[in-house]
Design a protein around this motif. Structure first.
Motif, PDB file in Angstrom:
ATOM      1  N   TRP A 124     -80.790  -3.041  71.600  1.00  0.00           N
ATOM      2  CA  TRP A 124     -81.303  -3.450  72.904  1.00  0.00           C
ATOM      3  C   TRP A 124     -82.565  -4.306  72.748  1.00  0.00           C
ATOM      4  O   TRP A 124     -82.720  -5.325  73.399  1.00  0.00           O
ATOM      5  N   GLN A 125     -83.441  -3.869  71.837  1.00  0.00           N
ATOM      6  CA  GLN A 125     -84.671  -4.636  71.594  1.00  0.00           C
ATOM      7  C   GLN A 125     -84.354  -6.046  71.102  1.00  0.00           C
ATOM      8  O   GLN A 125     -84.994  -7.011  71.505  1.00  0.00           O
ATOM      9  N   ARG A 126     -83.338  -6.144  70.214  1.00  0.00           N
ATOM     10  CA  ARG A 126     -82.964  -7.451  69.689  1.00  0.00           C
ATOM     11  C   ARG A 126     -82.436  -8.346  70.800  1.00  0.00           C
ATOM     12  O   ARG A 126     -82.724  -9.529  70.865  1.00  0.00           O
ATOM     13  N   ILE A 127     -81.633  -7.742  71.711  1.00  0.00           N
ATOM     14  CA  ILE A 127     -81.113  -8.526  72.845  1.00  0.00           C
ATOM     15  C   ILE A 127     -82.269  -8.999  73.710  1.00  0.00           C
ATOM     16  O   ILE A 127     -82.343 -10.157  74.101  1.00  0.00           O
ATOM     17  N   GLN A 128     -83.212  -8.077  73.973  1.00  0.00           N
ATOM     18  CA  GLN A 128     -84.388  -8.417  74.783  1.00  0.00           C
ATOM     19  C   GLN A 128     -85.139  -9.604  74.192  1.00  0.00           C
ATOM     20  O   GLN A 128     -85.500 -10.535  74.890  1.00  0.00           O
ATOM     21  N   THR A 129     -85.361  -9.536  72.862  1.00  0.00           N
ATOM     22  CA  THR A 129     -86.091 -10.608  72.184  1.00  0.00           C
ATOM     23  C   THR A 129     -85.345 -11.926  72.332  1.00  0.00           C
ATOM     24  O   THR A 129     -85.926 -12.965  72.609  1.00  0.00           O
ATOM     25  N   ALA A 130     -84.012 -11.869  72.181  1.00  0.00           N
ATOM     26  CA  ALA A 130     -83.200 -13.074  72.309  1.00  0.00           C
ATOM     27  C   ALA A 130     -83.306 -13.646  73.718  1.00  0.00           C
ATOM     28  O   ALA A 130     -83.457 -14.852  73.916  1.00  0.00           O
ATOM     29  N   TYR A 185     -85.334 -17.315  77.957  1.00  0.00           N
ATOM     30  CA  TYR A 185     -86.040 -17.298  79.244  1.00  0.00           C
ATOM     31  C   TYR A 185     -87.401 -16.645  79.063  1.00  0.00           C
ATOM     32  O   TYR A 185     -87.544 -15.452  79.300  1.00  0.00           O
ATOM     33  N   PRO A 186     -88.407 -17.371  78.618  1.00  0.00           N
ATOM     34  CA  PRO A 186     -89.718 -16.734  78.448  1.00  0.00           C
ATOM     35  C   PRO A 186     -90.219 -16.227  79.796  1.00  0.00           C
ATOM     36  O   PRO A 186     -89.939 -16.863  80.823  1.00  0.00           O
ATOM     37  N   PRO A 187     -90.914 -15.057  79.826  1.00  0.00           N
ATOM     38  CA  PRO A 187     -91.346 -14.506  81.113  1.00  0.00           C
ATOM     39  C   PRO A 187     -92.289 -15.445  81.851  1.00  0.00           C
ATOM     40  O   PRO A 187     -93.191 -16.027  81.251  1.00  0.00           O
ATOM     41  N   ARG A 188     -92.043 -15.599  83.139  1.00  0.00           N
ATOM     42  CA  ARG A 188     -92.895 -16.442  83.983  1.00  0.00           C
ATOM     43  C   ARG A 188     -93.575 -15.587  85.031  1.00  0.00           C
ATOM     44  O   ARG A 188     -93.040 -14.566  85.442  1.00  0.00           O
ATOM     45  N   LEU A 208     -96.031 -19.590  82.569  1.00  0.00           N
ATOM     46  CA  LEU A 208     -95.560 -18.699  81.502  1.00  0.00           C
ATOM     47  C   LEU A 208     -96.571 -17.576  81.308  1.00  0.00           C
ATOM     48  O   LEU A 208     -97.777 -17.808  81.353  1.00  0.00           O
ATOM     49  N   THR A 209     -96.082 -16.358  81.121  1.00  0.00           N
ATOM     50  CA  THR A 209     -96.984 -15.222  80.869  1.00  0.00           C
ATOM     51  C   THR A 209     -96.532 -14.495  79.623  1.00  0.00           C
ATOM     52  O   THR A 209     -95.376 -14.590  79.217  1.00  0.00           O
ATOM     53  N   GLU A 210     -97.458 -13.753  79.025  1.00  0.00           N
ATOM     54  CA  GLU A 210     -97.102 -12.936  77.868  1.00  0.00           C
ATOM     55  C   GLU A 210     -96.737 -11.538  78.321  1.00  0.00           C
ATOM     56  O   GLU A 210     -95.840 -10.912  77.810  1.00  0.00           O
ATOM     57  N   ALA A 211     -97.491 -11.059  79.306  1.00  0.00           N
ATOM     58  CA  ALA A 211     -97.381  -9.654  79.695  1.00  0.00           C
ATOM     59  C   ALA A 211     -96.063  -9.365  80.401  1.00  0.00           C
ATOM     60  O   ALA A 211     -95.397 -10.268  80.898  1.00  0.00           O
ATOM     61  N   ASP A 212     -95.732  -8.083  80.436  1.00  0.00           N
ATOM     62  CA  ASP A 212     -94.504  -7.629  81.063  1.00  0.00           C
ATOM     63  C   ASP A 212     -94.759  -7.219  82.522  1.00  0.00           C
ATOM     64  O   ASP A 212     -93.868  -6.765  83.196  1.00  0.00           O
ATOM     65  N   PHE A 213     -96.000  -7.404  82.980  1.00  0.00           N
ATOM     66  CA  PHE A 213     -96.359  -6.954  84.330  1.00  0.00           C
ATOM     67  C   PHE A 213     -95.786  -7.856  85.408  1.00  0.00           C
ATOM     68  O   PHE A 213     -95.755  -7.498  86.566  1.00  0.00           O
ATOM     69  N   GLY A 214     -95.385  -9.082  85.029  1.00  0.00           N
ATOM     70  CA  GLY A 214     -94.807  -9.979  86.013  1.00  0.00           C
ATOM     71  C   GLY A 214     -95.787 -10.949  86.633  1.00  0.00           C
ATOM     72  O   GLY A 214     -95.397 -11.832  87.352  1.00  0.00           O
TER      73      GLY A 214
END
Ligand SMILES: [Zn+2]
Ligand SMILES: [Zn+2]
Length: 254
Positions: free
Chosen positions: A14-20, A25-28, A35-41
Motif C-alpha cells: 500500500w505504501q508503495r502504491i501511495q508513493t507511486a 499526482y503530487p499533493p496540492r 504544491l504542498t509536502e504535508a498530508d494536512f491538505g
C-alpha cells in the motif's frame, strides 16, 4: 503465514502504491492549489488563514469562548438561552475566511475530495464526543437537492469520519420528508417552524436508533435549527444520547 506479517506486507504494498500515486499526482493545497509536502491538505499560508477552533469552547455548540477551563460546563450565550436537544457539540472551524471558501466549494463547487481532510479535522475537534457503540448520522438532504448537487456533503463527511474513527455510519438514518426552503436569512423561530416535522427517522432504519448514542454530522451549524430537527427525530425514535459534530460554526455576528 500469520496475520501480522500478512498485514505488514499489505501495508508495504500500500505504501508503495501511495508513493507511486504521489509521484504522478503530487499533493496540492486544497485552499490555493500550490504544491504542498504535508498530508494536512493545506499549505502553510492557507493553514494560517483557516480559522481552526482550539482552546476553551462551548460544550453545546463548539464555538470558542474566552476564559479558561475550570472544570465546570461552559456554554455560549446562544446555547444558554435556547437549550439544545443534544448533549454536547463540537466544530472544527469557524465559518469565516478560508474556511468559508472551502465549505462553499465542498457544498456547491463539486469538490468532494475536500471531505477527506475536513473529516480528519472534525475527528480531531470531536474527540471528546466519541462513544462505544455510537452511530454516525448525517443531516439529510431532500432528494431534489441531492439530484442538483450530485452528493450530500454531510453524508460524505460522515463516511470519512466513520473511516477515521471506526464508528459505524448510517447514511440514511434520517430523511427529509418535505423539501424545505433555504433557511439563510430567516430568524431562529422561522427556521424552527419551517423544519418542524420535515425530518424523521427513516422507516427502514428507525430500529437502529433505539437505545444508541447518535452522532449527528453536518457541514455548517448556523442557528442549529436543522440539527435540532434531527435530534428531535432521533429522540422520537428512542435514541439514548445525541451529540453533534460540524465542520464549521457560524459566529453570531457573521
Ligand atoms: Zn494554500
Ligand atoms: Zn454554544
Amino acid at each position: 503465514m500469520d496475520s501480522g506479517s500478512f498485514i505488514g506486507r499489505n501495508y508495504r504494498i500500500w505504501q508503495r502504491i501511495q508513493t507511486a500515486v504521489e509521484l504522478i499526482y503530487p499533493p496540492r493545497c486544497l485552499g490555493c492549489g500550490e504544491l504542498t509536502e504535508a498530508d494536512f491538505g493545506l499549505c502553510g499560508a492557507c493553514w494560517r488563514d483557516t480559522p481552526f477552533i482550539g482552546g476553551v469552547v462551548c460544550e453545546s455548540c463548539g464555538v470558542p469562548l474566552p476564559g479558561e477551563v475550570d472544570g465546570h460546563r461552559i456554554e455560549c450565550d446562544d446555547c444558554m438561552k435556547t437549550a439544545r436537544p443534544w448533549q454536547d457539540g463540537r466544530a472544527a472551524l469557524m465559518y469565516d475566511g478560508k474556511a468559508r471558501a472551502l465549505i462553499l466549494a465542498l457544498k456547491h463547487g463539486d469538490r468532494p475530495e475536500l471531505a477527506k481532510p475536513a473529516a480528519r479535522w472534525m475527528a480531531q475537534a470531536g474527540r471528546d464526543l466519541f462513544r462505544e457503540n455510537m452511530l454516525i448520522a448525517p443531516v439529510p438532504l431532500h432528494w431534489s437537492r441531492l439530484i442538483k448537487r450530485r452528493y450530500n456533503q454531510s453524508a460524505l463527511l460522515a463516511q470519512h469520519l466513520g473511516r477515521d474513527t471506526g464508528i459505524e455510519v448510517c447514511p440514511d438514518l434520517l430523511h427529509r420528508r418535505a423539501r424545505t426552503p433555504v433557511l439563510d436569512g430567516k430568524t431562529a423561530a422561522q427556521r424552527a417552524e419551517t423544519l418542524a416535522g420535515a425530518i424523521s427517522a427513516h422507516p427502514r432504519q428507525g430500529s437502529r436508533i433505539k437505545g444508541r448514542d447518535i452522532l449527528l454530522v453536518d457541514d455548517v451549524m448556523t442557528s442549529g435549527a436543522t440539527l435540532t430537527a434531527c435530534a428531535r427525530a432521533c429522540h422520537a425514535a428512542g435514541a439514548n444520547h445525541i451529540f453533534v459534530l460540524v465542520l464549521a460554526r457560524v459566529a453570531k455576528d457573521a
